[in-house]
Write a protein that holds these residues in place. Structure first.
Motif, mmCIF file in Angstrom:
data_model
loop_
_atom_site.group_PDB
_atom_site.id
_atom_site.type_symbol
_atom_site.label_atom_id
_atom_site.label_comp_id
_atom_site.label_asym_id
_atom_site.label_seq_id
_atom_site.Cartn_x
_atom_site.Cartn_y
_atom_site.Cartn_z
ATOM 1 N N VAL A 142 5.204 -13.147 -0.009
ATOM 2 C CA VAL A 142 4.977 -12.042 0.913
ATOM 3 C C VAL A 142 4.381 -10.863 0.142
ATOM 4 N N ILE B 17 2.446 -14.915 7.761
ATOM 5 C CA ILE B 17 3.803 -14.986 7.222
ATOM 6 C C ILE B 17 4.184 -16.449 6.957
ATOM 7 N N GLY B 18 4.781 -16.664 5.795
ATOM 8 C CA GLY B 18 5.220 -18.015 5.450
ATOM 9 C C GLY B 18 4.219 -18.785 4.620
ATOM 10 N N ARG B 19 3.048 -18.191 4.395
ATOM 11 C CA ARG B 19 2.050 -18.867 3.558
ATOM 12 C C ARG B 19 2.030 -18.206 2.186
ATOM 13 N N ASP C 67 1.624 -13.413 12.485
ATOM 14 C CA ASP C 67 2.434 -14.631 12.592
ATOM 15 C C ASP C 67 1.822 -15.771 11.778
ATOM 16 N N PRO D 254 -3.522 -15.043 2.909
ATOM 17 C CA PRO D 254 -2.660 -14.425 3.929
ATOM 18 C C PRO D 254 -2.658 -12.902 3.892
ATOM 19 N N GLN E 291 1.508 -7.691 4.378
ATOM 20 C CA GLN E 291 2.343 -8.408 5.340
ATOM 21 C C GLN E 291 3.547 -7.551 5.738
#
Length: 391
Positions: free
Chosen positions: A271, A266-268, A263, A213, A275
C-alpha cells in the motif's frame, strides 16, 4: 487570445507529440521546445479563423520544423549541421509515434525541483505559454521564463527515451509527485481549475500505459477530490468548508470512477501513500452527510500516512481528524512544533480555538491567516471570519 476550448484541447494533446518528434530528430530538447511553442502560438492565431487543418499534427510539425531549420541555419555552427537540414524528412513522412510519455518523464526528471518540473511540464506537455504559467504561479513572466529556461538546460543532456526498467520506479515516483503537486496547485487556488484538469489528463495518460497501483490510486484521489469542486464555493465565489458543502452538487460520475479505480488498486502489492490518500477521500465522498463521516477510520489512515511520509501537511490533516474524534484540544496538541509558515496552519488553529470557545486566540489566528492568503477568494473568506469574531 481567445481560443475555442476544442482547439485548445487539441493543441494540448498534440504539443508533446510534436515536441517528442523534433527532440528525437534534432537531439536538442531546448530548441525543439521553443519551436513547438511558436508553432502553438501560430496555430492559436490561425486555426480559429482559418479552421483546423485536415492534419493538425502535420501542420504543427511542419511549422515547428521550419522554425528549427531557420534557427540551425542562423547558428554559427551551421556547416556541421547542414547534413541534418538536408536529410530532414518531407512533411507527412514523419513516424506517428506518440512520445508524450517520454516528454513527460523527461520534464519530471529527478534533477529538477518540483516547482521547476511543474512549470516545464505545463509548458512542454500541457502546451501552456510562459505567460499563462506565470499567472498560475503569481510570478512575473520574466521570472517564469528564467525558471523554465534553467529547467530545460538541466535536462538538455539527459537521454531522450523512456527510463530503463531499473530506473522506471524512481522516475515514475517523480512523475506522480509532480502531477500530484500540479493538481493541488489548481485545486487549492479556486480560480485555477485548468491546472487540476491538466493534471488529471496527464495522469490518465500515465495510467493508460502503466498498471502500477499507485498510478491508479493517484488518479482516483484526483477524481474523488475534483468531484467536490462544484460545491466548494457559494454564488459569490466564497469558499465553503467540506462540512457545509451541498453534497448533492458533487459529481457522482467522478465519485463512481474514482472509487472503482481505488478498489482495483488496493490489494495489488504494498500500500502506497496515494492509496491511503484516495481511501480517505473515498470515505468523505461515500458519506451521505458530514455527520455520517467515519472519522475514526480517517484518523487511523492519517496516522499510517504520517508514519509513511513524515509530511507536516499530513499532520495538519491528522489534526483535523483528531479534533473530530477527540475534540479540539486533541487537534491543537498535534499542531505544536510545526513550522509556523505552513499553509493553513493559522486557519486550522483559529478554527480549533473557536471550537474550544477561545474566541480571542481564534481571532488572532484568523487575522494572521488572512494576511497570508494567496488568492482573493480565500482572503474574502478569512476576512469574513475576522469580521464575525471581531464584531
Amino acid at each position: 487570445m481567445n481560443v475555442p476550448r476544442d482547439v485548445e484541447d487539441l493543441l494540448r494533446e498534440l504539443a508533446p507529440q510534436v515536441l517528442g518528434t523534433l527532440a528525437r530528430r534534432w537531439g536538442d530538447f531546448d530548441a525543439a521546445e521553443d519551436a513547438v511553442q511558436e508553432a502553438l502560438i501560430a496555430a492559436a492565431r490561425h486555426w480559429p479563423v482559418d479552421g483546423v487543418p485536415a492534419q493538425p499534427r502535420g501542420w504543427l510539425l511542419q511549422t515547428a520544423s521550419r522554425r528549427m531549420v531557420d534557427q540551425w541555419r542562423s547558428d554559427t555552427a551551421r556547416r556541421e549541421r547542414e547534413a541534418k537540414v538536408a536529410s530532414e524528412p518531407v512533411a507527412g513522412a514523419t513516424a506517428q509515434d506518440d512520445d508524450t510519455l517520454t516528454v513527460l518523464f523527461l520534464c519530471c526528471h529527478p534533477v529538477l525541483s518540483p516547482t521547476s518540473a511543474i512549470a516545464l511540464t505545463l509548458r512542454a506537455v500541457g502546451g501552456l505559454t510562459t505567460a499563462e504559467i506565470a499567472r498560475a504561479f503569481l510570478v512575473p513572466e520574466a521570472t517564469m521564463a528564467q525558471r523554465i529556461s534553467r529547467a530545460k538546460q538541466k535536462v538538455a543532456g539527459e537521454r531522450f527515451s523512456m527510463p530503463s526498467p531499473d530506473e522506471h520506479p524512481v522516475r515514475l515516483r517523480s512523475v506522480l509527485r509532480v502531477l500530484y503537486l500540479m493538481f493541488n496547485e489548481g485545486y487549492t487556488d479556486l480560480t485555477r481549475d485548468d491546472l487540476s484538469d491538466e493534471a488529471i489528463r496527464l495522469t490518465r495518460l500515465v495510467h493508460a500505459a502503466d498498471d502500477d497501483p499507485e498510478v491508479a490510486a493517484l488518479l482516483a484521489l484526483m477524481l474523488l477530490t475534483e468531484a467536490r469542486r462544484p460545491a466548494r464555493t457559494d454564488a459569490s465565489g466564497t469558499p465553503v468548508t467540506l462540512a457545509d458543502q451541498d453534497r448533492s452538487r458533487w459529481d457522482p460520475a467522478l465519485v463512481t470512477e474514482g472509487t472503482a479505480l481505488l478498489d482495483g488498486a488496493i490489494g495489488r502489492g504494498a500500500v502506497g501513500e496515494y492509496q491511503l490518500q484516495a481511501a480517505i477521500a473515498a470515505i468523505h465522498d461515500r458519506a451521505p452527510t458530514a455527520d455520517a463521516t467515519d472519522w475514526p477510520q480517517i484518523l487511523a489512515l492519517y496516522e499510517l500516512l504520517e508514519r509513511m511520509t513524515g509530511s507536516p501537511v499530513v499532520t495538519l490533516n491528522r489534526a483535523v481528524a483528531a479534533s473530530m474524534v477527540g475534540g479540539p484540544s486533541a487537534g491543537l496538541a498535534l499542531l505544536d512544533g510545526l513550522d509556523e509558515s505552513l499553509p493553513r496552519l493559522d486557519q486550522l488553529r483559529a478554527h480549533l480555538h473557536e471550537q474550544a470557545g477561545d474566541h480571542d486566540r481564534a481571532l488572532a489566528h484568523y487575522r494572521r491567516a488572512a494576511a497570508r492568503a494567496t488568492n482573493l477568494a480565500e482572503r474574502r473568506y478569512l476576512d469574513a471570519q475576522v469580521a464575525r469574531l471581531g464584531s
